[in-house]
Design an enzyme around this catalytic site. Structure first.
Site, mmCIF file in Angstrom:
data_model
loop_
_atom_site.group_PDB
_atom_site.id
_atom_site.type_symbol
_atom_site.label_atom_id
_atom_site.label_comp_id
_atom_site.label_asym_id
_atom_site.label_seq_id
_atom_site.Cartn_x
_atom_site.Cartn_y
_atom_site.Cartn_z
ATOM 1 N N HIS A 91 0.796 -1.059 0.193
ATOM 2 C CA HIS A 91 -0.001 -0.033 -0.003
ATOM 3 C C HIS A 91 0.880 1.122 -0.043
ATOM 4 O O HIS A 91 0.788 2.064 -0.623
ATOM 5 C CB HIS A 91 -0.940 -0.003 1.110
ATOM 6 C CG HIS A 91 -1.593 1.187 1.432
ATOM 7 N ND1 HIS A 91 -2.520 1.643 0.360
ATOM 8 C CD2 HIS A 91 -1.652 2.280 2.371
ATOM 9 C CE1 HIS A 91 -2.878 2.984 0.861
ATOM 10 N NE2 HIS A 91 -2.403 3.287 2.323
ATOM 11 N N HIS A 115 3.690 7.052 5.637
ATOM 12 C CA HIS A 115 2.595 7.497 6.109
ATOM 13 C C HIS A 115 1.772 6.814 7.099
ATOM 14 O O HIS A 115 1.142 7.318 7.718
ATOM 15 C CB HIS A 115 1.717 7.865 4.711
ATOM 16 C CG HIS A 115 1.024 6.993 4.193
ATOM 17 N ND1 HIS A 115 1.360 6.095 3.276
ATOM 18 C CD2 HIS A 115 -0.400 6.540 4.625
ATOM 19 C CE1 HIS A 115 0.304 5.323 3.009
ATOM 20 N NE2 HIS A 115 -0.654 5.404 3.885
ATOM 21 N N GLU A 119 0.966 5.926 12.770
ATOM 22 C CA GLU A 119 -0.456 5.436 13.215
ATOM 23 C C GLU A 119 -0.636 4.066 13.610
ATOM 24 O O GLU A 119 -1.257 3.510 14.489
ATOM 25 C CB GLU A 119 -1.441 5.665 12.113
ATOM 26 C CG GLU A 119 -2.825 5.673 12.304
ATOM 27 C CD GLU A 119 -3.518 5.971 11.234
ATOM 28 O OE1 GLU A 119 -4.706 5.277 10.728
ATOM 29 O OE2 GLU A 119 -3.269 6.741 10.290
ATOM 30 N N ASP A 120 0.093 2.975 12.613
ATOM 31 C CA ASP A 120 -0.101 1.847 12.914
ATOM 32 C C ASP A 120 0.996 0.979 13.759
ATOM 33 O O ASP A 120 0.818 0.104 14.493
ATOM 34 C CB ASP A 120 -0.168 0.858 11.541
ATOM 35 C CG ASP A 120 -1.293 1.622 10.579
ATOM 36 O OD1 ASP A 120 -2.358 1.948 11.167
ATOM 37 O OD2 ASP A 120 -1.267 0.789 9.398
ATOM 38 N N ASP A 182 -3.339 8.230 -1.267
ATOM 39 C CA ASP A 182 -3.587 7.322 -0.145
ATOM 40 C C ASP A 182 -4.945 6.790 -0.459
ATOM 41 O O ASP A 182 -5.331 5.612 -0.242
ATOM 42 C CB ASP A 182 -3.387 7.759 1.212
ATOM 43 C CG ASP A 182 -3.724 6.664 2.366
ATOM 44 O OD1 ASP A 182 -3.642 5.587 2.185
ATOM 45 O OD2 ASP A 182 -4.271 7.358 3.516
ATOM 46 N N ASP A 302 -25.364 14.224 -24.711
ATOM 47 C CA ASP A 302 -23.924 14.720 -24.752
ATOM 48 C C ASP A 302 -23.058 13.689 -23.710
ATOM 49 O O ASP A 302 -22.304 14.165 -22.881
ATOM 50 C CB ASP A 302 -23.721 16.128 -24.265
ATOM 51 C CG ASP A 302 -23.993 16.303 -22.941
ATOM 52 O OD1 ASP A 302 -24.981 15.591 -22.326
ATOM 53 O OD2 ASP A 302 -23.766 17.392 -22.132
#
Length: 757
Positions: A91, A115, A119-120, A182, A302
Site C-alpha cells: 500500500h 505515512h 499511526e499503525d 492514499d 452529450d
C-alpha cells in the site's frame, strides 16, 4: 432505465481506474473488470516500478534517501497483511507510485512510504526527525490520525482528524496530495472490505476528498474518486449504467468518427495545429445529470465530447470561431473560463454545438499549458515546474484558499464546526462578481452580498449595513449573480446579528459571525449557561459546585479550555445543558469513590424549573420576530446553535411546529419581576378612509405612553377602509391592553388587534 430506486442489494464493485484521454475513434470500455490474477499476486510487493519512475527525475542522493525510507517502512510493516492478502507494504509503495506520477519531490515520496508508521506501528515523530529530517516527519504527522485522544463520539473523532489534516495541508499542500493518493489506492482496493465499511468510506470520499481534489484542480483523481465512490455507494445503479454506456457506445461510434474527421479537416484547413481527443463523461457525471434534470439515459445526449488542445492562447479563440462556422452553436451554452478562470485555476473555452443528426456535442478548447493545469491542478507545480511559467496565478489562488482555512480555524470553536465551514467552501459551482475597481471575486453559488463583504475583509463584513449592486441599493441578504458589481456600505457602529447566519453561504462568513457572537457578549452568555447547567444538575441531584478533579476530567472530554468556556457554549446554544449534566452524572457514577445517591426515576423525568429572563441579556437571549413576545405572555425558549435562546410565545404557531421536530431543544421560561426595558409589539388598526385618521391614531398611541417605531398602510379591497400597521414599544401586556382600549375609542377606528406572524 430507472435509476431513482434504492439498491435492493449491495455487491462488491470490481476495481477500475478512470481512463485518460484517447482518440475519439478508440474510446475505451469503461465497464468494470476484475483482476483474475489477484489471488496469485497476493503476498508479492515490488518496489522496482516506483524506483524506475523516480529515477527519471530524482538525483542519486535523493534516490538513496527514498530507499532508506522504503527499508524502514518495510521493516515496520513486516508481518502486517492487507484484507486482500497482500503484504501491507504494497500500500505505501502504491501511494508513492501515484505521487511519483506527479513528480513530487523526494521528501513527499519518503512521507508517502512512511505515512502509516506513526499511526499503525507507534513510531514517534522524534524518531522520524532523527532518521529522515523534520520536513518528512512533519508531513507524516499531518497524515496520521489522532487515535490517542478520547472523543465523545465517532463523528467528533472523524471531524478532528479532518481538521488536523486540513490545517497541515494549509501549511504544506503536499500533505493533501499524499492523502489523496492514499485515498485513491484505498478506493481502488475497497472491494475486500465489508459492505458497511465500503459505504462509510465511499460516502466520506464523496463528501470530503472528491471536493478537495476538485478544489485543487486534480481533475483525473477527482473523476476517478467520484466513479469509485459511486460504484460502492450504489453498485446496482453503477453496473446498470455501465452496461447502458457500453451498449450506446457502438450505436454512436459512427457519429463520433464523423465529427472527429470533420473537426480535424476544418482545423487543418485553417492552419491551426491542434490535437483532438474524444472525451467520454464519467458514469457518475451521467448519473448526476440524469438525477438532477430528471432525464432517462436515452435523453442524455452529450455522453461524448471533444477536447481540442491548440498551440497558443490566440488560437483558442480562432479554433472557437472555426467550430462555430462548422456547426451551429446552442444559445446560452458558451462559457469563457480562459478570461475568468475557475476557482481551482481551470481554463478552457466551453461551447456546445449541434452536430450531425442533431446531436448536441460539447467542445473544450485550451492550450497545452492550460491542459496541464486542468488535469494535474496544483500538482502541475511539480510536474511542469521547469517548463510552465504560467502557474503563478494558480499558486496564488490555492494559497489564498489554504490561508482562509487558517482564518476559519482561528475563529472556530470545535472540529465539527470547522469541518462544516470547510465543506461549504468546497462546493464546485461558483459565481464571479466584481469590486468597484473591477477586481474579480469568486464565490460559491448562492452567495450573498454579506458573503462578498466577508470575503473582502472580516471587518468590512462585521460593519456592513447594506450594499449597492450594479449601482442600485441592495440588502445584505441579496443573492449575487455572475457579473454583478458590488460595493459594500459600512457603519462603524454596525455589528453582526444572529439572523445573518440564516442566509450567509461561505465558511469564512459563518465562522466570523459565530466568532463575534461568541465573544461580544461573552459575560452574558457565560452567566446564562451557568444558570442553565445549574438547573439541569439540580434536577439530577448533583451539587452545581463541581469538584476540581471532576471539572478537569469534564474539560478534557469536552475539548473546552475552561469551565467558563463550557458555560458560554451552553449559553449560546452550542451545547445542551441537559446533555452536559447527564454526562457529568455518568462521570460521577463511574468513579469508584463516588457517594452519589441513586437517582430518583420520577425526578429524572421531571421538568426543569423555568429560567427567568429580562430581555436585556444581549445576543444570548433574543425575542422571536414571528410572535414578538412581551412581559405577561406565557413563553418558552428554543436553544439554537450560536444564537443562544430564542424566546417564543407559547401560542406561536412556528414555535409549535419547531417544538414537534426538536423537543429536546426547548426549555420553559418566565419573565423576571423587575424589568427595565420596553418591548416591540405589532398592532393592526382598521380605520375609515377619511382625512386625519392616521394623525389621530398616532397621537393617541403617544398619549398612551407608547413609542412608535414603524408605520405602514395598505388598502382594503372596497377602498372604503384602510389597514394601518404599527410597531410600538410597550412595557407589558397590561400596557398594551390600555393602549388598545384608548385607540378603540377614536372615531373612525373600526377594529384594532395585536398582530402576530
Amino acid at each position: 432505465m430507472n435509476l431513482t430506486q434504492p439498491d435492493s442489494t449491495l455487491s462488491v464493485a470490481p476495481n477500475n481506474r478512470a481512463s485518460s484521454d484517447r482518440p475519439a475513434s478508440k474510446i475505451p470500455d469503461s465497464s468494470p473488470k476484475s483482476d483474475p490474477n489477484a489471488a496469485q499476486n497476493a503476498g508479492v510487493a515490488s518496489v522496482t516500478l516506483l524506483m524506475n519512475k523516480l529515477g527519471d527525475y530524482l538525483s542519486p542522493s535523493e534516490m538513496k534517501k527514498v530507499k532508506e525510507a522504503y527499508r524502514f517502512s518495510d521493516e515496520m510493516h513486516l508481518g502486517q497483511i492487507r484484507k486482500s492478502g497482500e503484504p501491507y507494504i504494497s500500500h505505501p509503495i502504491a501511494v508513492a507510485e501515484i505521487c511519483a506520477d506527479w513528480k513530487l519531490d523526494a521528501q513527499a515520496i519518503m512521507a508517502a512510504l512512511l505515512h502509516d508508521v506513526m499511526e499503525d506501528q507507534d513510531v514517534k515523530k522524534e524518531e522520524l526527525i532523527e532518521r529522515f529530517g523534520a520536513p518528512v516527519a512533519t508531513l507524516v504527522d499531518g497524515l496520521s490520525k489522532l487515535d490517542k485522544i478520547e472523543f465523545q463520539s465517532q463523528i467528533e473523532a472523524q471531524a478532528e482528524n479532518f481538521r488536523k489534516m486540513l490545517l497541515a495541508m494549509a501549511r504544506d499542500v503536499r500533505v493533501i496530495l499524499i492523502k489523496l493518493a492514499d485515498r485513491l489506492h484505498n478506493m481502488r482496493t475497497l472491494g475486500f472490505m465489508s459492505p458497511e465499511k465500503k459505504r462509510r468510506i465511499a460516502r466520506e470520499t464523496m463528501e470530503v476528498y472528491v471536493p478537495i481534489a476538485h478544489r485543487l484542480g486534480l481533475n483525473n483523481i477527482y473523476r476517478e474518486l467520484q466513479d469509485l465512490a459511486f460504484s460502492h455507494l450504489f453498485p446496482v445503479r453503477y453496473r446498470t449504467l455501465a452496461k447502458a454506456v457500453k451498449a450506446a457506445r457502438g450505436n454512436r461510434r459512427e457519429v463520433v468518427s464523423k465529427i472527429l474527421e470533420s473537426v480535424n479537416n476544418t482545423l487543418a484547413a485553417t492552419g491551426i495545429k491542434a490535437a483532438v481527443y474524444g472525451r467520454e463523461k464519467t458514469l457518475y457525471g451521467i448519473y448526476r445529470k440524469m438525477r438532477n434534470k430528471h432525464l432517462s439515459f436515452s435523453q442524455v445526449l452529450d455522453v461524448y465530447g471533444f477536447r481540442i488542445v491548440v498551440d497558443s492562447f490566440a488560437n483558442c479563440y480562432v479554433a472557437l470561431g472555426t467550430l462555430h462556422a462548422l456547426y451551429k452553436p446552442m444559445p446560452g451554452k458558451f462559457k469563457d473560463y480562459i478570461a475568468i478562470p475557475k476557482l481551482n485555476g481551470y481554463q478552457s473555452l466551453h461551447t456546445t454545438l449541434i452536430g450531425p443528426y442533431g446531436t448536441p456535442v460539447e467542445f473544450q478548447i485550451r492550450t497545452q499549458d492550460m491542459h496541464h493545469v486542468a488535469e494535474a491542478g496544483v500538482a502541475a507545480h511539480w510536474l511542469y515546474k521547469d517548463s510552465d511559467a504560467s502557474l503563478t496565478d494558480l499558486q496564488q489562488r490555492t494559497h489564498a484558499w489554504l490561508q482562509s482555512l487558517l482564518d476559519i480555524q482561528k475563529q472556530t470553536g470545535d472540529s465539527a464546526e470547522f469541518l462544516e465551514h470547510v465543506k461549504v467552501d468546497l462546493f464546485p459551482d461558483s459565481v464571479y462578481v466584481f469590486t468597484p475597481k473591477s477586481k474579480i471575486i469568486a464565490l460559491p453559488r448562492g452567495a450573498t452580498v454579506l458573503d462578498f463583504a466577508y470575503t473582502i475583509h472580516t471587518d468590512i463584513g462585521d460593519q456592513a449595513i447594506g450594499a449597492r449592486v450594479n449601482h442600485e441599493h441592495a440588502a445584505l441578504r441579496t443573492e449575487l449573480r455572475n457579473g454583478d458589481i458590488v460595493e459594500i456600505v459600512t457603519a462603524p457602529t454596525s455589528r453582526p446579528s444572529p439572523n445573518w447566519l440564516t442566509f450567509v453561504r461561505t465558511g469564512k462568513a459563518r465562522s466570523a459571525i459565530r466568532h463575534h457572537l461568541r465573544t461580544i457578549n461573552l459575560a452574558e452568555s457565560t452567566e446564562l449557561g451557568k444558570r442553565l447547567l445549574a438547573q439541569s444538575l439540580t434536577i439530577l441531584e448533583i451539587d452545581p459546585q463541581l469538584p476540581p478533579e471532576l471539572v478537569e476530567k469534564l474539560l478534557n472530554e469536552s475539548s473546552a479550555k475552561s469551565l467558563d468556556e463550557l458555560y458560554a457554549d451552553i449559553g449560546v446554544g452550542k451545547r445542551m445543558a441537559t446533555l452536559v449534566a447527564r454526562h457529568i452524572r455518568t462521570l460521577m457514577e463511574s468513579d469508584p469513590s463516588n457517594t452519589l445517591p441513586p437517582l430518583d426515576t420520577e425526578k429524572k423525568s421531571s421538568k426543569l424549573d423555568p429560567v427567568a429572563i429580562n430581555g436585556n441579556e444581549g445576543v444570548s437571549v433574543q425575542l422571536a420576530q414571528c410572535c414578538q413576545p412581551i412581559p405577561g405572555d406565557a413563553i418558552k425558549g428554543q436553544l439554537k446553535r450560536d444564537q443562544g435562546i430564542v424566546v417564543h410565545a407559547n401560542d406561536c404557531d412556528i414555535a409549535k411546529r419547531q417544538h414537534a421536530k426538536e423537543p429536546d431543544r426547548w426549555i420553559d421560561l418566565v419573565w423576571e419581576a423587575e424589568l427595565t426595558r420596553r418591548f416591540d409589539c405589532r398592532i393592526k388598526v382598521l380605520v375609515d378612509n377619511e382625512k386625519g385618521v392616521l394623525a389621530r391614531v398616532a397621537a393617541e398611541i403617544g398619549e398612551s405612553d407608547a413609542n412608535i417605531t414603524y408605520v405602514g398602510m395598505d388598502d382594503d379591497r372596497d377602498h372604503l377602509m384602510k389597514q394601518l400597521h404599527f410597531t410600538v414599544q410597550v412595557e407589558d401586556r397590561v400596557h398594551l391592553a390600555r393602549l388598545i382600549r384608548n385607540v378603540r375609542k377614536i372615531p373612525g377606528v373600526a377594529r384594532i388587534l395585536r398582530e402576530r406572524g
